[in-house]
Design a protein around this motif. Structure first.
Motif, PDB file in Angstrom:
ATOM      1  N   GLU A   2       0.743  -1.358   0.036  1.00 14.16           N
ATOM      2  CA  GLU A   2       0.001   0.083  -0.063  1.00 14.16           C
ATOM      3  C   GLU A   2       0.869   1.281   0.077  1.00 14.16           C
ATOM      4  OE1 GLU A   2      -0.333  -2.647   2.244  1.00 14.16           O
ATOM      5  OE2 GLU A   2      -2.256  -3.277   1.459  1.00 14.16           O
ATOM      6  N   THR A   3       2.006   1.218   0.861  1.00 12.62           N
ATOM      7  CA  THR A   3       2.983   2.213   0.936  1.00 12.62           C
ATOM      8  C   THR A   3       3.441   2.683  -0.683  1.00 12.62           C
ATOM      9  OG1 THR A   3       3.658   1.654   3.060  1.00 12.62           O
ATOM     10  CG2 THR A   3       4.971   3.313   1.935  1.00 12.62           C
ATOM     11  N   PRO A   8       3.703   8.043  -4.439  1.00 11.81           N
ATOM     12  CA  PRO A   8       3.698   8.748  -5.472  1.00 11.81           C
ATOM     13  C   PRO A   8       2.796  10.166  -5.432  1.00 11.81           C
ATOM     14  CG  PRO A   8       3.929   6.788  -6.549  1.00 11.81           C
ATOM     15  CD  PRO A   8       3.556   6.745  -4.996  1.00 11.81           C
ATOM     16  N   SER A   9       1.709   9.728  -4.798  1.00 17.68           N
ATOM     17  CA  SER A   9       0.569  10.683  -4.398  1.00 17.68           C
ATOM     18  C   SER A   9       1.174  11.643  -3.381  1.00 17.68           C
ATOM     19  CB  SER A   9      -0.760   9.991  -3.935  1.00 17.68           C
ATOM     20  OG  SER A   9      -1.129   9.466  -5.231  1.00 17.68           O
TER      21      SER A   9
END
Length: 105
Positions: A2-3, A8-9
């Motif tokens: 998930e990381t 990038p966001s």
């Protein structure tokens, strides 16, 4: 996992925030430089000296415009800056100041 998807966001949000802080700091510097130039012009300094003082307080890419009209000294300081290496067109930041002329000037 998930990381790796969120990273990038997060980096994009961080870069936008840092760009906003840079624009705000440049706008404050332009406003301060305009005040310095307007005070000098209102005191009776020459246009050249008032421009020098405003440029010394402004960002490196700044342009200074001085006007004396109707008993008022007006100074506009404009600066362009780029946010990031190649993201969009440059942002123009403007600072204005108007000060009444001193008596006898």
């Amino acid at each position: 996992m998930e990381t790796a998807m969120v990273l990038p966001s997060l980096l994009l949000v961080l870069s936008v925030l840092l760009g906003g802080v840079t624009v705000a700091a440049t706008q404050l510097a332009c406003a301060d430089a305009a005040r310095v130039g307007a005070r000098a012009l209102a005191r009776g300094e020459t246009d050249h000296r008032a421009r020098e003082l405003a440029l010394s307080a402004s960002p490196d890419t700044a342009d200074v415009r001085l006007v004396r009209e109707a008993g008022t000294a007006r100074v506009t300081v404009r600066a362009e800056l780029r946010i990031g290496p190649a993201i969009g067109p440059p942002v123009e930041v403007v600072g204005n100041a108007a000060v009444p002329l001193e008596p006898g000037v």
